[in-house]
Design a protein around this motif. Sequence first.
Motif, PDB file in Angstrom:
ATOM      1  N   ASN A  40      44.092  33.207  51.045  1.00 26.11           N
ATOM      2  CA  ASN A  40      45.237  34.026  50.650  1.00 26.11           C
ATOM      3  C   ASN A  40      46.318  33.211  49.945  1.00 26.11           C
ATOM      4  O   ASN A  40      47.009  33.718  49.071  1.00 26.11           O
ATOM      5  CB  ASN A  40      45.854  34.716  51.868  1.00 26.11           C
ATOM      6  CG  ASN A  40      44.954  35.817  52.404  1.00 26.11           C
ATOM      7  OD1 ASN A  40      43.984  36.195  51.731  1.00 26.11           O
ATOM      8  ND2 ASN A  40      45.241  36.304  53.594  1.00 26.11           N
ATOM      9  N   ALA A  41      46.461  31.946  50.374  1.00 21.00           N
ATOM     10  CA  ALA A  41      47.474  31.101  49.731  1.00 21.00           C
ATOM     11  C   ALA A  41      47.040  30.769  48.304  1.00 21.00           C
ATOM     12  O   ALA A  41      47.861  30.706  47.391  1.00 21.00           O
ATOM     13  CB  ALA A  41      47.690  29.818  50.535  1.00 21.00           C
ATOM     14  N   ALA A  42      45.729  30.583  48.119  1.00 24.76           N
ATOM     15  CA  ALA A  42      45.234  30.167  46.799  1.00 24.76           C
ATOM     16  C   ALA A  42      45.235  31.320  45.795  1.00 24.76           C
ATOM     17  O   ALA A  42      45.486  31.100  44.598  1.00 24.76           O
ATOM     18  CB  ALA A  42      43.831  29.582  46.935  1.00 24.76           C
ATOM     19  N   VAL A  64      52.610  25.435  53.372  1.00 20.47           N
ATOM     20  CA  VAL A  64      51.974  24.110  53.269  1.00 20.47           C
ATOM     21  C   VAL A  64      50.920  24.113  52.160  1.00 20.47           C
ATOM     22  O   VAL A  64      50.949  23.280  51.251  1.00 20.47           O
ATOM     23  CB  VAL A  64      51.306  23.713  54.615  1.00 20.47           C
ATOM     24  CG1 VAL A  64      50.327  22.561  54.432  1.00 20.47           C
ATOM     25  CG2 VAL A  64      52.373  23.334  55.630  1.00 20.47           C
ATOM     26  N   PHE A  65      50.002  25.091  52.219  1.00 18.73           N
ATOM     27  CA  PHE A  65      48.896  25.060  51.264  1.00 18.73           C
ATOM     28  C   PHE A  65      49.347  25.499  49.869  1.00 18.73           C
ATOM     29  O   PHE A  65      48.822  25.030  48.864  1.00 18.73           O
ATOM     30  CB  PHE A  65      47.701  25.850  51.810  1.00 18.73           C
ATOM     31  CG  PHE A  65      47.230  25.262  53.112  1.00 18.73           C
ATOM     32  CD1 PHE A  65      46.761  23.956  53.146  1.00 18.73           C
ATOM     33  CD2 PHE A  65      47.329  25.961  54.310  1.00 18.73           C
ATOM     34  CE1 PHE A  65      46.377  23.355  54.341  1.00 18.73           C
ATOM     35  CE2 PHE A  65      46.955  25.377  55.504  1.00 18.73           C
ATOM     36  CZ  PHE A  65      46.477  24.072  55.528  1.00 18.73           C
ATOM     37  N   LEU A  91      56.905  18.091  49.648  1.00 21.63           N
ATOM     38  CA  LEU A  91      56.110  17.329  50.616  1.00 21.63           C
ATOM     39  C   LEU A  91      56.888  17.069  51.907  1.00 21.63           C
ATOM     40  O   LEU A  91      56.296  16.937  52.977  1.00 21.63           O
ATOM     41  CB  LEU A  91      55.615  16.011  50.005  1.00 21.63           C
ATOM     42  CG  LEU A  91      54.574  16.149  48.883  1.00 21.63           C
ATOM     43  CD1 LEU A  91      54.131  14.775  48.397  1.00 21.63           C
ATOM     44  CD2 LEU A  91      53.370  16.961  49.339  1.00 21.63           C
ATOM     45  N   ALA A  92      58.225  17.005  51.805  1.00 20.34           N
ATOM     46  CA  ALA A  92      59.030  16.862  53.027  1.00 20.34           C
ATOM     47  C   ALA A  92      58.854  18.113  53.888  1.00 20.34           C
ATOM     48  O   ALA A  92      58.689  18.026  55.113  1.00 20.34           O
ATOM     49  CB  ALA A  92      60.503  16.656  52.670  1.00 20.34           C
ATOM     50  N   ILE A  93      58.842  19.278  53.252  1.00 17.57           N
ATOM     51  CA  ILE A  93      58.639  20.533  53.975  1.00 17.57           C
ATOM     52  C   ILE A  93      57.244  20.541  54.615  1.00 17.57           C
ATOM     53  O   ILE A  93      57.082  20.875  55.794  1.00 17.57           O
ATOM     54  CB  ILE A  93      58.832  21.738  53.016  1.00 17.57           C
ATOM     55  CG1 ILE A  93      60.294  21.800  52.556  1.00 17.57           C
ATOM     56  CG2 ILE A  93      58.408  23.044  53.667  1.00 17.57           C
ATOM     57  CD1 ILE A  93      60.583  22.843  51.485  1.00 17.57           C
ATOM     58  N   VAL A  95      45.347  17.970  55.365  1.00 18.00           N
ATOM     59  CA  VAL A  95      46.048  18.435  56.558  1.00 18.00           C
ATOM     60  C   VAL A  95      44.992  18.654  57.632  1.00 18.00           C
ATOM     61  O   VAL A  95      43.997  19.334  57.393  1.00 18.00           O
ATOM     62  CB  VAL A  95      46.784  19.765  56.269  1.00 18.00           C
ATOM     63  CG1 VAL A  95      47.378  20.341  57.539  1.00 18.00           C
ATOM     64  CG2 VAL A  95      47.866  19.562  55.214  1.00 18.00           C
ATOM     65  N   VAL A  96      45.196  18.039  58.787  1.00 15.14           N
ATOM     66  CA  VAL A  96      44.253  18.228  59.892  1.00 15.14           C
ATOM     67  C   VAL A  96      45.002  18.910  61.032  1.00 15.14           C
ATOM     68  O   VAL A  96      46.083  18.456  61.425  1.00 15.14           O
ATOM     69  CB  VAL A  96      43.692  16.876  60.380  1.00 15.14           C
ATOM     70  CG1 VAL A  96      42.509  17.105  61.309  1.00 15.14           C
ATOM     71  CG2 VAL A  96      43.280  16.002  59.212  1.00 15.14           C
TER      72      VAL A  96
END
Length: 265
Positions: A118-120, A155-156, A232-234, A260-261
């Motif tokens: 969904n993010a992509a 994030v993504f 990237l800080a977020i 991201v793991v």
Amino acid sequence: ATFEVSASPVEGSSGEAVLLCFEDVTQLEQAGEIRRDFVANVSHELKTPLTALLGFIETLGGAARDDAQARDRFLAIMLREAERMNRLVRDLLSLSRVESEERMRPTERVDIVRLVNNAAAPLRAIADDAEVELELIGHKAPVFVQGDEDQLTQVFTNLIENGIKYGTSGTKVTVAVTYTHRELAFRGPGVRVDVIDYGEGFDPVHIPRLTERFYRVDSHRSREMGGTGLGLAIVKHIVNRHRGRFRIESQIGEGSKFSVVLPVD
Ligand code: ADP
């Protein structure tokens, strides 16, 4: 280290004995410095577009008043500058919310495979414009984590957008979701999402500082691409909140991999 020293006479010693108290204020000092730097950075980032806007408003009201062509050109620049300020304020608000929630465990049950898809999806148009192929390698079955749906989407979104932004046209950005039965970091199952691009990459010496607010490898390039330097800080704060791990790899001229793991529910 910085110490603050205070002295007080020892009770009943009639002044010949003094109690010296050393307090380590190194961390406090560092926190103060980081805050001052941050305020200076924010002011600078806001001032640049604001100065441009003020200049153009003045020109439009004066010299360029009757020049239709100039007016259109200036309005386009003003729109771009206002959008830059808008993005900056949006990212600052995001960052402050994420930081204040960092200690609260997220509670939703989220399927990472669906979320990444969904993010992509809405980024395909940007990828097309940049002539970058967006390749998704999902896991066959859903993989659930305990998380915050909106924050993980952010994030993504940030990572894929960066991959497209700093990627090279004619290449691809790969987003791969991998389930691992035993993730060393969690001593249990985990899910890894890799966002890989084949773009310009950067010298790995930058990696430790890349998640600092406003840290950019190439400020000019970042601004040109409409970046705020906060993405990237977020990402880092959100991943921390989810007790995950965030890893960065890159080679100049070859591309970058952001992973991201997350611990699986
Ligand atoms: P920005 O808004 O500047 O893109 P980010 O916090 O998202 O800010 O990223 C910080 C910096 O890291 C960027 O300015 C850029 O120099 C570098 N960077 C991030 N992602 C990539 C990538 N995929 N390839 C190369 N450099 C990247």
